[in-house]
Design an enzyme around this catalytic site. Structure first.
Site, PDB file in Angstrom:
ATOM      1  N   HIS A  97       0.877  -1.176   0.000  1.00  0.00           N
ATOM      2  CA  HIS A  97       0.000   0.000   0.000  1.00  0.00           C
ATOM      3  C   HIS A  97       0.913   1.225   0.000  1.00  0.00           C
ATOM      4  O   HIS A  97       2.026   1.184   0.530  1.00  0.00           O
ATOM      5  CB  HIS A  97      -0.833  -0.051   1.278  1.00  0.00           C
ATOM      6  CG  HIS A  97      -1.931   0.956   1.379  1.00  0.00           C
ATOM      7  ND1 HIS A  97      -1.709   2.252   1.783  1.00  0.00           N
ATOM      8  CD2 HIS A  97      -3.260   0.856   1.157  1.00  0.00           C
ATOM      9  CE1 HIS A  97      -2.863   2.899   1.798  1.00  0.00           C
ATOM     10  NE2 HIS A  97      -3.824   2.078   1.426  1.00  0.00           N
ATOM     11  N   ASP A 149       2.941  -4.624   7.906  1.00  0.00           N
ATOM     12  CA  ASP A 149       1.723  -3.837   7.735  1.00  0.00           C
ATOM     13  C   ASP A 149       0.557  -4.819   7.855  1.00  0.00           C
ATOM     14  O   ASP A 149       0.278  -5.584   6.930  1.00  0.00           O
ATOM     15  CB  ASP A 149       1.765  -3.149   6.365  1.00  0.00           C
ATOM     16  CG  ASP A 149       0.415  -2.551   5.972  1.00  0.00           C
ATOM     17  OD1 ASP A 149      -0.580  -2.754   6.701  1.00  0.00           O
ATOM     18  OD2 ASP A 149       0.359  -1.898   4.916  1.00  0.00           O
ATOM     19  N   GLN A 199      -4.739  -5.264   6.718  1.00  0.00           N
ATOM     20  CA  GLN A 199      -5.771  -6.155   6.168  1.00  0.00           C
ATOM     21  C   GLN A 199      -5.813  -7.502   6.870  1.00  0.00           C
ATOM     22  O   GLN A 199      -6.679  -8.327   6.577  1.00  0.00           O
ATOM     23  CB  GLN A 199      -5.521  -6.385   4.667  1.00  0.00           C
ATOM     24  CG  GLN A 199      -5.685  -5.154   3.821  1.00  0.00           C
ATOM     25  CD  GLN A 199      -7.115  -4.629   3.797  1.00  0.00           C
ATOM     26  OE1 GLN A 199      -8.077  -5.377   4.009  1.00  0.00           O
ATOM     27  NE2 GLN A 199      -7.278  -3.343   3.561  1.00  0.00           N
ATOM     28  N   LYS A 237     -10.568  -0.931  10.275  1.00  0.00           N
ATOM     29  CA  LYS A 237     -10.673  -2.108   9.392  1.00  0.00           C
ATOM     30  C   LYS A 237     -11.034  -3.359  10.183  1.00  0.00           C
ATOM     31  O   LYS A 237     -11.183  -4.441   9.629  1.00  0.00           O
ATOM     32  CB  LYS A 237      -9.361  -2.313   8.633  1.00  0.00           C
ATOM     33  CG  LYS A 237      -9.089  -1.164   7.644  1.00  0.00           C
ATOM     34  CD  LYS A 237      -7.912  -1.472   6.780  1.00  0.00           C
ATOM     35  CE  LYS A 237      -7.389  -0.259   6.049  1.00  0.00           C
ATOM     36  NZ  LYS A 237      -8.191   0.124   4.891  1.00  0.00           N
ATOM     37  N   CYS A 255      -4.789   2.524  -3.698  1.00  0.00           N
ATOM     38  CA  CYS A 255      -3.532   2.981  -3.062  1.00  0.00           C
ATOM     39  C   CYS A 255      -2.394   1.989  -3.283  1.00  0.00           C
ATOM     40  O   CYS A 255      -1.524   1.839  -2.410  1.00  0.00           O
ATOM     41  CB  CYS A 255      -3.709   3.240  -1.573  1.00  0.00           C
ATOM     42  SG  CYS A 255      -4.733   4.651  -1.206  1.00  0.00           S
TER      43      CYS A 255
HETATM   44  N1  PLP Z   1      -1.926  -0.872   4.458  1.00  0.00           N
HETATM   45  C1  PLP Z   1      -2.881  -1.581   3.863  1.00  0.00           C
HETATM   46  C2  PLP Z   1      -2.569  -2.949   3.358  1.00  0.00           C
HETATM   47  C3  PLP Z   1      -4.152  -1.046   3.701  1.00  0.00           C
HETATM   48  O1  PLP Z   1      -5.106  -1.748   3.101  1.00  0.00           O
HETATM   49  C4  PLP Z   1      -4.414   0.268   4.179  1.00  0.00           C
HETATM   50  C5  PLP Z   1      -5.734   0.895   3.973  1.00  0.00           C
HETATM   51  O2  PLP Z   1      -6.445   0.582   3.064  1.00  0.00           O
HETATM   52  C6  PLP Z   1      -3.384   0.943   4.824  1.00  0.00           C
HETATM   53  C7  PLP Z   1      -2.165   0.351   4.942  1.00  0.00           C
HETATM   54  C8  PLP Z   1      -3.585   2.320   5.371  1.00  0.00           C
HETATM   55  O3  PLP Z   1      -4.496   2.275   6.429  1.00  0.00           O
HETATM   56  P1  PLP Z   1      -5.057   3.630   7.076  1.00  0.00           P
HETATM   57  O4  PLP Z   1      -5.584   4.436   5.931  1.00  0.00           O
HETATM   58  O5  PLP Z   1      -6.127   3.142   8.002  1.00  0.00           O
HETATM   59  O6  PLP Z   1      -3.929   4.278   7.776  1.00  0.00           O
END
Ligand code: PLP
Length: 419
Positions: free
Chosen positions: A134, A211, A214, A237, A375
């Site tokens: 992401h 990270d 998900q 999430k 993203c």
């Molecule tokens: N990493 C992953 C794999 C994501 O799917 C997301 C959000 O869609 C993020 C990071 C970023 O999360 P946040 O926008 O809640 O900080």
């Protein structure tokens, strides 16, 4: 979640159907049509108890924490502090001091880049990320590389959207100072072998950030078992509110990191000559925290602790299989992300149909999907596509809803496809 115990399909289906009632929003009718919510990877829906926890805090004990001697402040402080322990147990960290509250995954990654990264990464060093990150696990590292003269290296993936472990091994060298890797891809659904990646990095004493944005809603996380050095996730999430997330870090690393932001709470003593800092984790939590949302995150964890994760995991895999098989049968549809280990996400393109147009058409049927880059622009570049249509499932979705998606996709093709 532990999917080793086989569960008869009908049992998990009935169990999950019962959980739908916990989510009031599922009774909504956009354009007069029953809501079919397939944008769970962007944010999950919230059970009533989480919404009520927010209401209760603001209506009955709203107060600033840790500095008040009065009843409300003490009650709010206790509720806030309890959540740190809940998070510790939820991800099986060894100490509550390893839990830092942030705004979400994005801020958690930025915190590590700005503190651990600034202190430990220098000119000529290398940071490894993967081809399916992401943007929030790319850009903070890119900024750090620019500032320090370091280099970003990228683990490749195959056409199924699986990381190539040999590519990772070939990138590891004496210049590698950090690895930042996504547990479960939001745009492909791939579940990465993070434990193996961490073990390989640790053979060379390289710290690893996972990270977990998900992963948390769909699998049981055990940071000690993974042996990751940092783990980042977002409350929204995993059935919690927006604006709150967590950074887990191993205590010895956190203790040696400089502070993140300056302000109240993160200090021990301030004078114009010299300021000393509070202990971990408060050193990283400047200012009034997001009290209400932290408390409601605790309620989301209670909710997750109260559901049968085996049944939920089994059912989500059935939803994934149903959608995958259905989409494969529709002419002109191509699935993007066909890894052997996947979370409940289907990403696809329709030949001759713009993804955004398809998403807007599905919306008129009450079906909420996401379209575009998700993203993860480098993922789209890797597959040579402008974007995908993504449907991401949670246990409160149903086979009937997926059938309606499949019908909607067929109609979108009839209406929108240009030969
Ligand atoms: N990493 C992953 C794999 C994501 O799917 C997301 C959000 O869609 C993020 C990071 C970023 O999360 P946040 O926008 O809640 O900080």
């Amino acid at each position: 979640m532990n999917t080793e115990v086989p569960i008869p399909a009908i049992q998990s289906q009935q169990y999950c159907a019962g959980l739908r009632a916990d989510f009031p929003i599922l009774n909504e009718k956009p354009y007069g049509k029953p809501l079919i919510y397939f944008d769970n990877a962007a944010t999950s829906q919230k059970p009533a108890i989480v919404i009520e926890a927010l209401q209760e805090y603001y209506a009955t004990y709203n107060a600033n924490i840790h500095r008040g001697v009065h009843f409300l402040s003490q009650k709010a402080s206790q509720a806030f502090d309890d959540v740190r322990v809940k998070v510790q147990e939820f991800i099986h960290a060894s100490s509550e001091r390893e839990i830092i509250f942030t705004r979400g995954t994005t801020e958690s990654v930025n915190l590590v880049a700005a503190t651990y990264g600034r202190k430990n990464i220098g000119a000529g060093d290398e940071i490894i990320v993967s081809a399916m990150e992401h943007h929030s696990n790319i850009v903070p590292w890119q900024l750090l590389c620019e500032e320090k003269g370091a280099k970003l290296r990228v683990i490749e993936m195959n056409d199924a959207g699986e990381l190539i472990i040999d590519s990772f091994k070939s990138l590891l060298n004496e210049k590698t100072k950090f690895v930042a890797i996504v547990h479960t891809s939001n745009s492909l659904g791939t579940i990465n072998p993070v434990k193996e990646i961490i073990a390989l990095a640790h053979e060379r004493n390289i710290p690893v950030l996972v990270d977990g944005a998900q992963a948390v809603a769909h699998s049981k996380i055990d940071v000690q078992d993974l042996d990751c050095d940092f783990f980042a996730f977002s409350g929204h999430k995993m059935f919690g509110p927006t604006g709150v997330g967590v950074l887990y870090g191993k205590l010895n690393l956190l203790e040696n990191m400089p502070p993140y932001q300056g302000g109240g709470e993160m200090i021990h003593s301030v004078s114009f000559e010299k300021t000393t800092f509070n202990e971990v984790p408060f050193k990283f939590e400047a200012g009034t925290p997001n009290i209400a949302d932290v408390i409601a995150l605790g309620t989301a964890i209670d909710y997750m602790n109260g559901i049968d994760l085996n049944s939920v995991a089994a059912f989500e895999q059935e939803l994934l299989a149903h959608a995958t098989e259905g989409l494969k049968k529709i002419p002109h549809v191509k699935l993007i992300g066909t890894a052997s280990k996947k979370s409940s996400v289907v990403s696809f393109v329709i030949e001759g149909v713009n993804a955004l147009d398809a998403g807007m058409y599905l919306d008129t049927l009450g079906i909420a999907v996401r379209t575009g880059l998700h993203c993860t622009e480098p993922v789209m570049q890797r597959f040579g596509i402008p974007g995908t249509i993504r449907a991401s499932f949670m246990f409160y979705n149903t086979f009937t809803e997926i059938d309606q998606l499949l019908d909607g996709v067929k109609k979108a093709i009839q209406l929108l496809r240009r030969d």
